[in-house]
Scaffold this active site. Sequence first.
Site, PDB file in Angstrom:
ATOM      1  N   GLU A  59       0.994  -1.367  -0.067  1.00 48.12           N
ATOM      2  CA  GLU A  59       0.193   0.428  -0.048  1.00 48.12           C
ATOM      3  C   GLU A  59       0.594   0.825   0.124  1.00 48.12           C
ATOM      4  OE1 GLU A  59      -0.572  -2.495   1.815  1.00 48.12           O
ATOM      5  OE2 GLU A  59      -2.694  -3.067   1.283  1.00 48.12           O
ATOM      6  N   HIS A 128      -9.960  -5.645   8.170  1.00 51.15           N
ATOM      7  CA  HIS A 128     -11.468  -5.791   7.101  1.00 51.15           C
ATOM      8  C   HIS A 128     -12.619  -4.702   7.311  1.00 51.15           C
ATOM      9  CE1 HIS A 128      -9.385  -9.096   6.147  1.00 51.15           C
ATOM     10  NE2 HIS A 128      -9.559  -8.550   4.486  1.00 51.15           N
TER      11      HIS A 128
END
Length: 329
Positions: A59, A128
């Site tokens: 990321e 998540h």
Amino acid sequence: MTLSMAGALNRGLADALEADDRVLVFGEDVGPLGGVFRVTDGLTARFGEKRVFDTPLAESGIVGTAIGMAMNGLRPVVEMQFDAFAYPAFEQITSHLAKLRNRTRGKVELPVVVRIPYGGGIGGVEHHCDSSEMYYTHTPGLRVVTPGTPEDAYHLLRASIDSPDPVIFLEPKRLYWAKSEVDFAAGVPMDRAVVRRTGSDVTLIAYGPMVQVALETADAAREEGWDAEVVDLRTLSPFDDETVAASVRKTGRAVVVHEASGFCGYGAEVAARLNERCFHHLHAPILRVTGYDIPYPPPKLEEHHLPNVDRVLDAIARLQWDDEVIGVA
């Protein structure tokens, strides 16, 4: 046209790619797979692997690459896949993406959009589901946007891609499959809140995944004799003081609703701003209904963590409705 929010975002990306060759879309699994939530479905086949492509699982590298591309004239749109996956990129976002324009005295624009699915309500496991909006809104130099409807998702995404400033585009996961009419010609301005429902007794201030909860609460409140107005913030930073303050000055009461934990949360900033601007119009303290001050819980417990209609109704009931007792004119 009736579209889901995921469908509206997909259409927004496709229209942006069609309109401007400088727009690129990349991230983990956004290519042939079409993204975990299928927001980028079909874009690689339509626009090719040079404009819509997969990246390694890195990321920080994704955002760093986008910064370099933007400095050289491109307009990258990157996906973080899940909210808590974005934290490895946080240094790139706060130290470079947010600051380069100021650092160069405006000579370098960074038209980067970082799309982040956020919030809960889908039964996701650890990492998540999270509500990370306050990290980004606390960082000067970033615009932070979160749609509450498919139509807003389309227009706010197009406006974010056109923006010369970096935008953190927070997509409420629980609303990806919510459907409603999308008017592509309507246009939605960035940086402006909207009154989703008018009322006279209390203002419910919400954004993203909590907009629908606020609207359902307003329906339930009417049965209790309370006429609730609902304001959807849409853009969290910069904050639309004008629209929100006008509503609270009219109703005299306010409840801020969000999924993130309450301590040092976004609702605290909203309450402080309203206290500074609307104090003499308030009939009761501004209240917050938020997630609890705990790490995001496992799937079987999230229904107890997330604000719902009953919790917001309880807050409304605490707003001292007997004007004669508290001496409100």
